[in-house]
Design an enzyme around this catalytic site. Structure first.
Site, PDB file in Angstrom:
ATOM      1  N   ASN A   1      10.897   4.917  -2.488  1.00 19.06           N
ATOM      2  CA  ASN A   1      10.426   3.638  -1.963  1.00 19.06           C
ATOM      3  C   ASN A   1      11.539   2.886  -1.251  1.00 19.06           C
ATOM      4  OD1 ASN A   1       8.039   4.336  -3.051  1.00 19.06           O
ATOM      5  ND2 ASN A   1       8.224   3.057  -4.878  1.00 19.06           N
TER       6      ASN A   1
ATOM      7  N   HIS B   1      15.183   7.499   0.375  1.00 19.72           N
ATOM      8  CA  HIS B   1      14.784   7.286   1.769  1.00 19.72           C
ATOM      9  C   HIS B   1      15.367   6.002   2.336  1.00 19.72           C
ATOM     10  CE1 HIS B   1      11.124  10.130   0.986  1.00 19.72           C
ATOM     11  NE2 HIS B   1      12.273  10.760   1.060  1.00 19.72           N
TER      12      HIS B   1
ATOM     13  N   PRO C   1       0.820  -1.215   0.000  1.00 21.73           N
ATOM     14  CA  PRO C   1       0.000   0.000   0.000  1.00 21.73           C
ATOM     15  C   PRO C   1       0.853   1.264   0.000  1.00 21.73           C
ATOM     16  CG  PRO C   1      -0.212  -1.212   2.086  1.00 21.73           C
ATOM     17  CD  PRO C   1       0.692  -2.011   1.216  1.00 21.73           C
ATOM     18  N   ASP C   2       0.357   2.346  -0.591  1.00 24.61           N
ATOM     19  CA  ASP C   2       1.061   3.637  -0.485  1.00 24.61           C
ATOM     20  C   ASP C   2       0.710   4.250   0.871  1.00 24.61           C
ATOM     21  OD1 ASP C   2      -1.480   4.646  -0.829  1.00 24.61           O
ATOM     22  OD2 ASP C   2      -1.102   5.586  -2.759  1.00 24.61           O
ATOM     23  N   PHE C   3       1.134   5.488   1.112  1.00 26.16           N
ATOM     24  CA  PHE C   3       0.826   6.122   2.391  1.00 26.16           C
ATOM     25  C   PHE C   3      -0.582   6.715   2.394  1.00 26.16           C
ATOM     26  CE2 PHE C   3       5.218   7.467   4.245  1.00 26.16           C
ATOM     27  CZ  PHE C   3       5.389   6.183   4.706  1.00 26.16           C
ATOM     28  N   ARG C   4      -0.866   7.459   1.319  1.00 19.56           N
ATOM     29  CA  ARG C   4      -1.971   8.403   1.451  1.00 19.56           C
ATOM     30  C   ARG C   4      -3.224   8.106   0.649  1.00 19.56           C
ATOM     31  NH1 ARG C   4       2.822  10.644   1.697  1.00 19.56           N
ATOM     32  NH2 ARG C   4       3.330  11.809   3.595  1.00 19.56           N
TER      33      ARG C   4
END
Ligand code: CNA
Length: 288
Positions: A112, A131, A38-41
């Site tokens: 990612n 990141h 899943p993505d964050f937002r």
């Protein structure tokens, strides 16, 4: 800005007309949602929406180093789910690999932490993991590095209730975590240095407008990454592949920006078709 049903054709024509042009991709969590991460937002499916089971005071706390020191469990729970090896690259990841194989890839900057660019076989010198990633571990107090197994073994030994014992430094007893950049931590130096070099390279290119910077699957909300598109020299051309307009494409659109709205794998498929690369793309996916 070009926003039309034919945006893929506009982009493909640009690449075909300029065979010496190179592409820099700036990617986010949307590149891996079709892989099952899943993505964050994204509403309803994003990680932040699903973190309620972890009883966090606020969703971002899962990546907050001070919170981690107090309570490592939420990050361990998430890391167990996201750990590399559990997922396969998407069609979009393989399209980026095909850009490398065709000699058209200058760089990928990824936010990612899932290492799916590496899994797709893209050369490590072309990928900047802005990141960080799960590819190395260190003590958060004294920075001593540890083998991957030190953290991974703890993830694997969670009991039936999902409780962990935590990896601790042999020198100072500090907590060990993967080199994923948490809020409040610095991005890797390679991110800043390589970006400066690439911007200089773009500026010095003889026909700079031929090169493309493609931003894909990101909400462009996490800085400093989010400011990269605004730093692209205006002699280069920008593209956005996303479910909606974001960041500098919304705030300061440029006349020659190309926005392709949609799901990344569908965009990858259409673009490969228009470029005549579909067969090779399918071979890459099959060979996985
Ligand atoms: P985000 O804020 O969740 O934004 C994701 C963006 O991608 C949104 O604009 C979505 O509309 C869009 N999107 C989602 N699915 C698709 C799709 N299939 N096709 C096209 N667009 C899509 O995530 P960002 O990457 O912008 O935020 C940066 C954070 C997310 C970084 O710190 C990452 O470490 C972090 N993250 C990484 C992963 C991963 O490694 N796969 C997963 C979740 C979060």
């Amino acid at each position: 800005m070009t926003i039309s049903k034919n945006s893929v054709t506009v982009l493909a024509n640009h690449l075909k007309k300029n065979p010496d042009s190179k592409v820099i991709f700036l990617v986010g969590a949307g590149a891996s949602t079709s892989c099952g991460i899943p993505d964050f937002r994204s509403p309803k499916t994003g990680l932040y929406h699903n973190l309620s089971k972890l009883n966090l005071p606020y969703a971002e706390a899962v990546f907050d180093v001070d919170y981690f020191k107090e309570n490592p469990k939420p990050f361990y729970t998430l890391a167990k789910e996201l750990y590399p090896g559990n997922f396969k690259p998407s069609e979009f990841h393989y399209l980026m690999k095909l850009f490398e194989d065709k000699g058209r890839l200058k760089r990928i900057y990824t936010q990612n932490i899932d290492t799916l660019e590496r899994e797709a076989g893209i050369s490590s010198e072309l990928v900047i993991e802005a990141h960080g990633s799960f590819a190395s571990n260190h003590c958060i107090e004294c920075a001593k590095e540890f083998p991957l197994s030190v953290f991974k073994d703890k993830l694997d030994s969670a009991n039936a209730k999902g409780e962990f014992s935590y990896a601790k430094c042999s020198e100072c007893k500090g907590l060990i975590k993967p080199k994923i950049v948490f809020f409040g931590e610095n991005l890797p130096e390679a991110f800043f240095n390589t970006w400066d070099d690439d911007v200089e390279w773009l500026s010095k290119r003889h026909n700079a407008t031929e090169d493309l910077i493609i931003v894909a699957g990101t909400s462009l909300t996490v800085h400093p990454f989010a400011s990269l598109p605004s730093e692209v020299p205006d002699t280069s051309r920008r593209g956005l592949f996303n479910l909606g307009l974001v960041g500098d494409f919304e705030d300061n659109p440029r006349d020659d920006d190309i926005f392709i709205e949609g799901l990344l794998d569908e965009i990858a498929h259409k673009l490969a078709t228009e470029l005549g690369w579909l067969e090779e793309l399918e071979l890459l996916i099959k060979a996985e």
